[in-house]
Design a protein around this motif. Sequence first.
Motif, PDB file in Angstrom:
ATOM      1  N   GLU A   1      39.444  10.332 -47.633  1.00  0.00           N
ATOM      2  CA  GLU A   1      40.192  10.101 -48.842  1.00  0.00           C
ATOM      3  C   GLU A   1      41.608  10.702 -48.954  1.00  0.00           C
ATOM      4  N   ALA A   2      42.169  10.839 -48.189  1.00  0.00           N
ATOM      5  CA  ALA A   2      43.864  10.899 -47.338  1.00  0.00           C
ATOM      6  C   ALA A   2      44.803   9.693 -48.337  1.00  0.00           C
ATOM      7  N   ASP A   3      45.877  10.130 -48.526  1.00  0.00           N
ATOM      8  CA  ASP A   3      46.777   9.369 -48.582  1.00  0.00           C
ATOM      9  C   ASP A   3      47.809   8.937 -46.992  1.00  0.00           C
ATOM     10  N   ASN A   4      47.482   7.832 -46.529  1.00  0.00           N
ATOM     11  CA  ASN A   4      47.533   8.420 -45.131  1.00  0.00           C
ATOM     12  C   ASN A   4      49.335   8.003 -45.207  1.00  0.00           C
ATOM     13  N   ASP A   5      50.318   7.851 -46.391  1.00  0.00           N
ATOM     14  CA  ASP A   5      51.162   8.286 -46.871  1.00  0.00           C
ATOM     15  C   ASP A   5      52.186   8.602 -46.452  1.00  0.00           C
ATOM     16  N   ARG A   6      51.402   9.379 -47.799  1.00  0.00           N
ATOM     17  CA  ARG A   6      52.126  10.822 -47.941  1.00  0.00           C
ATOM     18  C   ARG A   6      51.501  12.345 -46.696  1.00  0.00           C
ATOM     19  N   VAL A   7      50.726  11.674 -46.011  1.00  0.00           N
ATOM     20  CA  VAL A   7      50.610  12.633 -44.747  1.00  0.00           C
ATOM     21  C   VAL A   7      51.577  12.299 -43.522  1.00  0.00           C
ATOM     22  N   LEU A   8      52.225  10.878 -43.252  1.00  0.00           N
ATOM     23  CA  LEU A   8      53.381  11.049 -42.075  1.00  0.00           C
ATOM     24  C   LEU A   8      54.150  10.908 -42.556  1.00  0.00           C
ATOM     25  N   ARG A   9      54.118  11.134 -44.152  1.00  0.00           N
ATOM     26  CA  ARG A   9      56.657  11.987 -44.672  1.00  0.00           C
ATOM     27  C   ARG A   9      56.572  13.252 -44.541  1.00  0.00           C
ATOM     28  N   GLU A  10      55.161  13.567 -44.996  1.00  0.00           N
ATOM     29  CA  GLU A  10      55.379  15.411 -44.482  1.00  0.00           C
ATOM     30  C   GLU A  10      55.160  16.123 -43.479  1.00  0.00           C
ATOM     31  N   ALA A  11      54.542  15.106 -42.206  1.00  0.00           N
ATOM     32  CA  ALA A  11      54.034  15.046 -41.009  1.00  0.00           C
ATOM     33  C   ALA A  11      55.556  15.105 -40.007  1.00  0.00           C
ATOM     34  N   TYR A  12      56.898  14.280 -40.913  1.00  0.00           N
ATOM     35  CA  TYR A  12      57.940  13.834 -40.145  1.00  0.00           C
ATOM     36  C   TYR A  12      58.281  14.665 -40.689  1.00  0.00           C
ATOM     37  N   ALA A  13      58.577  15.264 -42.049  1.00  0.00           N
ATOM     38  CA  ALA A  13      59.538  15.906 -42.330  1.00  0.00           C
ATOM     39  C   ALA A  13      59.333  17.226 -42.430  1.00  0.00           C
ATOM     40  N   ARG A  14      57.935  17.757 -41.938  1.00  0.00           N
ATOM     41  CA  ARG A  14      57.786  18.440 -40.933  1.00  0.00           C
ATOM     42  C   ARG A  14      58.154  19.503 -39.358  1.00  0.00           C
ATOM     43  N   LEU A  15      58.627  17.904 -38.409  1.00  0.00           N
ATOM     44  CA  LEU A  15      58.977  17.772 -37.173  1.00  0.00           C
ATOM     45  C   LEU A  15      59.970  18.046 -37.490  1.00  0.00           C
ATOM     46  N   HIS A  16      61.150  17.148 -38.188  1.00  0.00           N
ATOM     47  CA  HIS A  16      62.255  16.954 -38.198  1.00  0.00           C
ATOM     48  C   HIS A  16      62.944  18.614 -38.553  1.00  0.00           C
ATOM     49  N   GLU A  17      62.269  19.031 -39.815  1.00  0.00           N
ATOM     50  CA  GLU A  17      62.483  20.505 -40.711  1.00  0.00           C
ATOM     51  C   GLU A  17      62.662  21.532 -39.466  1.00  0.00           C
ATOM     52  N   ARG A  18      61.554  21.876 -39.241  1.00  0.00           N
ATOM     53  CA  ARG A  18      60.694  23.025 -38.230  1.00  0.00           C
ATOM     54  C   ARG A  18      61.261  22.894 -36.810  1.00  0.00           C
ATOM     55  N   PHE A  19      61.750  22.041 -36.251  1.00  0.00           N
ATOM     56  CA  PHE A  19      61.189  21.257 -35.007  1.00  0.00           C
ATOM     57  C   PHE A  19      63.203  20.895 -34.435  1.00  0.00           C
ATOM     58  N   GLY A  20      63.265  20.293 -35.189  1.00  0.00           N
ATOM     59  CA  GLY A  20      64.362  19.724 -35.517  1.00  0.00           C
ATOM     60  C   GLY A  20      63.983  18.414 -34.171  1.00  0.00           C
ATOM     61  N   ILE A  21      62.995  17.594 -34.407  1.00  0.00           N
ATOM     62  CA  ILE A  21      62.471  16.645 -32.971  1.00  0.00           C
ATOM     63  C   ILE A  21      62.113  14.786 -34.177  1.00  0.00           C
ATOM     64  N   GLN A  22      63.634  14.456 -33.535  1.00  0.00           N
ATOM     65  CA  GLN A  22      63.714  13.169 -34.778  1.00  0.00           C
ATOM     66  C   GLN A  22      62.938  12.082 -34.151  1.00  0.00           C
ATOM     67  N   HIS A  23      62.637  12.636 -32.629  1.00  0.00           N
ATOM     68  CA  HIS A  23      61.458  10.966 -32.630  1.00  0.00           C
ATOM     69  C   HIS A  23      60.727  11.246 -32.248  1.00  0.00           C
ATOM     70  N   ALA A  24      59.568  10.489 -33.204  1.00  0.00           N
ATOM     71  CA  ALA A  24      58.405  10.563 -32.851  1.00  0.00           C
ATOM     72  C   ALA A  24      56.681   9.824 -33.270  1.00  0.00           C
ATOM     73  N   THR A  25      56.564   9.508 -32.620  1.00  0.00           N
ATOM     74  CA  THR A  25      55.131   8.964 -33.180  1.00  0.00           C
ATOM     75  C   THR A  25      54.314   9.249 -32.962  1.00  0.00           C
ATOM     76  N   LEU A  26      53.347   9.079 -34.617  1.00  0.00           N
ATOM     77  CA  LEU A  26      52.480   9.553 -34.937  1.00  0.00           C
ATOM     78  C   LEU A  26      51.162   8.540 -35.239  1.00  0.00           C
ATOM     79  N   GLN A  27      49.637   8.909 -34.676  1.00  0.00           N
ATOM     80  CA  GLN A  27      48.698   7.951 -34.475  1.00  0.00           C
ATOM     81  C   GLN A  27      47.801   8.397 -35.664  1.00  0.00           C
ATOM     82  N   LEU A  28      46.979   7.467 -37.106  1.00  0.00           N
ATOM     83  CA  LEU A  28      46.163   7.996 -37.927  1.00  0.00           C
ATOM     84  C   LEU A  28      45.536   8.096 -37.242  1.00  0.00           C
TER      85      LEU A  28
END
Length: 317
Positions: free
Chosen positions: A273-300
């Motif tokens: 039931e998860a919103d995939n687009d929201r999950v991706l947005r939040e995951a990328y935001a955390r990677l960028h803000e907390r770890f400074g990771i600009q390039h990532a590939t996330l597979q759902l």
Amino acid sequence: MAHDHAHPHGHDHDHDHDHDHAPTVTADSERRVRLAMWLTAGFMLAEVIGGWWSGSLALLADAGHMVSDAASLGLALFAFRLGRRAPDARRTFGYQRFQVLAAFVNGLTLLAIGVGIVIAAIKRFYAPVDVMAGTMMGVAVLGLLVNLGVFAILHAGDRDNINLRGAILHVMGDLLGSVAAIVASLVILFTGWDVADPLLSLLAAALILRGAWKIVRRSAHTLLEGTPDGVEIAEIHEALASVEGVSDVHDVHLWGLTPQDPLLSLHLVVDAEADNDRVLREAYARLHERFGIQHATLQLEGRACLTGGDCQTPSPA
């Protein structure tokens, strides 16, 4: 820029990419390396002549080090320029990794020079050579001034760049060589103890070897796709596992194009039931803000290990 890709392979296979591979090398860093290279190469000849004329091993060792420095700085300059080339069909990440390769070669060169100085110094203990302390002192003082100038030029640049750090270490070795030559010349001038020349050369060589090993170890770690400093897989796992709708994180791979450019790929298992687009947005935001990771590939994935990967390795605690 982020892109969502849906792949119809009988299961959801969503990727999100941030393909920012802009070179991190600044024009200022390149200018500093170029100026340092010409200053080093220009004084090297004077030090070779002075070392040969005075019979000083400390001066000749420092001159040999400066030959390596000039070549290493030239290699660093070439790496900077090559790193600006755009990615192509055969090198999709571009040429930035050449900077790390250049740093690795520089570190190996420093190791070889350090070992060479040690061998030459040991030989001098068994077969002392008369040293012209006055000439040695004059050349060493001039060399110290030149090296201080080069060090100041490089130290004000981007010290996070592994290639520039390698160049700084080379110059620090030169500084130590000049100081050792000055001290040795003073000892010889006032005491006549010629053994001071190879003895202080050994001290400079030990410091050179220590710095060289750090550069070789760090660049080799990057070339072997090691985890970049300052980024922990366990922390990334914890941060993404707490995203609402994510039930598991696995097949995590973290490496660096350069030590300053971490790359990441992983699988996220999401609830139906998860919103995939929201999950991706939040995951990328955390990677960028907390770890400074600009390039990532996330597979759902809808369930764990649906598409393979490293599923046997337990998640970090």
